[in-house]
Design an enzyme around this catalytic site. Structure first.
Site, PDB file in Angstrom:
ATOM      1  N   CYS A 126      64.415  57.323  -3.464  1.00  0.00           N
ATOM      2  CA  CYS A 126      65.637  56.468  -3.497  1.00  0.00           C
ATOM      3  C   CYS A 126      65.648  55.675  -2.081  1.00  0.00           C
ATOM      4  O   CYS A 126      65.238  56.374  -1.017  1.00  0.00           O
ATOM      5  CB  CYS A 126      66.900  57.123  -3.653  1.00  0.00           C
ATOM      6  SG  CYS A 126      68.496  56.518  -3.465  1.00  0.00           S
ATOM      7  N   LEU A 127      65.984  54.580  -2.134  1.00  0.00           N
ATOM      8  CA  LEU A 127      65.959  53.822  -0.824  1.00  0.00           C
ATOM      9  C   LEU A 127      66.969  54.352   0.088  1.00  0.00           C
ATOM     10  O   LEU A 127      66.731  54.134   1.134  1.00  0.00           O
ATOM     11  CB  LEU A 127      66.245  52.215  -1.268  1.00  0.00           C
ATOM     12  CG  LEU A 127      65.221  51.478  -1.924  1.00  0.00           C
ATOM     13  CD1 LEU A 127      65.493  50.176  -2.287  1.00  0.00           C
ATOM     14  CD2 LEU A 127      63.840  51.432  -1.150  1.00  0.00           C
ATOM     15  N   HIS A 144      74.257  56.126  -9.269  1.00  0.00           N
ATOM     16  CA  HIS A 144      74.890  55.706  -8.105  1.00  0.00           C
ATOM     17  C   HIS A 144      76.191  55.216  -8.163  1.00  0.00           C
ATOM     18  O   HIS A 144      77.043  55.458  -7.189  1.00  0.00           O
ATOM     19  CB  HIS A 144      73.809  54.647  -7.482  1.00  0.00           C
ATOM     20  CG  HIS A 144      72.624  55.051  -6.499  1.00  0.00           C
ATOM     21  ND1 HIS A 144      72.864  55.596  -5.433  1.00  0.00           N
ATOM     22  CD2 HIS A 144      71.236  54.789  -6.749  1.00  0.00           C
ATOM     23  CE1 HIS A 144      71.702  55.934  -4.793  1.00  0.00           C
ATOM     24  NE2 HIS A 144      70.908  55.508  -5.648  1.00  0.00           N
ATOM     25  N   GLY A 171      64.859  49.800  -8.138  1.00  0.00           N
ATOM     26  CA  GLY A 171      66.537  49.422  -8.587  1.00  0.00           C
ATOM     27  C   GLY A 171      67.189  49.433  -7.178  1.00  0.00           C
ATOM     28  O   GLY A 171      66.792  49.990  -6.169  1.00  0.00           O
ATOM     29  N   HIS A 188      69.050  56.202 -13.136  1.00  0.00           N
ATOM     30  CA  HIS A 188      69.248  56.586 -11.407  1.00  0.00           C
ATOM     31  C   HIS A 188      70.271  55.837 -11.063  1.00  0.00           C
ATOM     32  O   HIS A 188      71.178  56.078 -10.023  1.00  0.00           O
ATOM     33  CB  HIS A 188      67.929  56.322 -10.827  1.00  0.00           C
ATOM     34  CG  HIS A 188      67.871  56.722  -9.250  1.00  0.00           C
ATOM     35  ND1 HIS A 188      67.106  57.599  -8.863  1.00  0.00           N
ATOM     36  CD2 HIS A 188      68.349  55.719  -8.296  1.00  0.00           C
ATOM     37  CE1 HIS A 188      67.363  57.290  -7.323  1.00  0.00           C
ATOM     38  NE2 HIS A 188      68.176  56.469  -7.097  1.00  0.00           N
ATOM     39  N   GLU A 189      70.314  54.356 -11.196  1.00  0.00           N
ATOM     40  CA  GLU A 189      71.074  53.255 -10.662  1.00  0.00           C
ATOM     41  C   GLU A 189      72.661  53.720 -11.306  1.00  0.00           C
ATOM     42  O   GLU A 189      73.486  53.636 -10.420  1.00  0.00           O
ATOM     43  CB  GLU A 189      70.634  51.825 -10.959  1.00  0.00           C
ATOM     44  CG  GLU A 189      69.408  51.488 -10.408  1.00  0.00           C
ATOM     45  CD  GLU A 189      69.176  51.927  -8.818  1.00  0.00           C
ATOM     46  OE1 GLU A 189      70.133  52.172  -8.064  1.00  0.00           O
ATOM     47  OE2 GLU A 189      68.045  52.305  -8.675  1.00  0.00           O
ATOM     48  N   GLN A 192      74.701  51.351  -2.035  1.00  0.00           N
ATOM     49  CA  GLN A 192      73.507  51.348  -1.325  1.00  0.00           C
ATOM     50  C   GLN A 192      73.751  49.815  -0.139  1.00  0.00           C
ATOM     51  O   GLN A 192      72.773  49.994   0.768  1.00  0.00           O
ATOM     52  CB  GLN A 192      72.256  51.301  -2.037  1.00  0.00           C
ATOM     53  CG  GLN A 192      72.043  52.661  -2.954  1.00  0.00           C
ATOM     54  CD  GLN A 192      70.593  52.659  -3.326  1.00  0.00           C
ATOM     55  OE1 GLN A 192      70.474  51.939  -4.426  1.00  0.00           O
ATOM     56  NE2 GLN A 192      69.798  53.467  -2.725  1.00  0.00           N
TER      57      GLN A 192
HETATM   58 CO    CO Z   1      68.775  55.332  -5.534  1.00  0.00          CO
END
Ligand code: CO
Length: 161
Positions: free
Chosen positions: A90-91, A136, A46, A132-133, A51
């Site tokens: 998480c990226l 964000h 995701g 999760h997204e 991000q």
């Molecule tokens: Co994330």
């Protein structure tokens, strides 16, 4: 195909409330395509617009299941049920993993790339990735929900969101 640069914690944009999208144009289509390419390039499941440095309510999720790629624009959580604890990454936090409790099932309402509203129900890992997204897009990072951090050697092929 265009890979965007991933914004890393502690960049303040990651903790901002994102603005709703009002214009569904070619620029948005290009953004969604780039976000998909970027998520795949970095082995994520995701990716949310902040991000890649944009504080707008756009996110993509793809956990490589039969659902395929989910594009969420202006998503809203309509209903949740149950609770499940699992490991997340998480990226924007390379190499960091922790246990997070989230609802087991979720119903959302969002818009697609053309602006059309849709509803979606998900459970398990897909529900987790979606939530999760959406977090964000509200400036909420998974680290604020971690109950226990996991050492890298405890992991087996974890994916990042
Ligand atoms: Co994330």
């Amino acid at each position: 195909m265009a890979i965007r640069k991933i914004v890393m914690h502690p960049d303040p944009i990651l903790e901002e409330q994102c603005e709703p999208v009002k214009v569904f144009d070619k620029k948005l289509t290009k953004l969604l395509n780039d976000m998909y390419d970027t998520m795949i390039e970095f082995d994520g499941v995701g990716l949310a617009a902040p991000q890649i440095g944009l504080n707008i309510q756009v996110a993509v999720v793809d956990i490589d299941d039969e659902t395929g790629t989910i594009e969420m624009i202006n998503p809203v959580v309509v209903e949740t049920a149950g609770e499940m604890t699992d490991v997340e990454g998480c990226l924007s936090f390379p190499g960091l993993y922790g246990e997070v409790s989230r609802p087991e099932t979720v119903k959302i309402k969002a818009q697609d790339r053309t602006g059309k509203f849709y509803k979606l129900e998900a459970e398990g890992f897909l529900a987790r990735a979606i939530l999760h997204e959406i977090d964000h897009l509200n400036g909420i990072l998974f680290t604020s929900k971690v109950s226990r951090y996991i050492e890298e050697h405890e992991l087996e092929g974890m994916e990042e969101e």
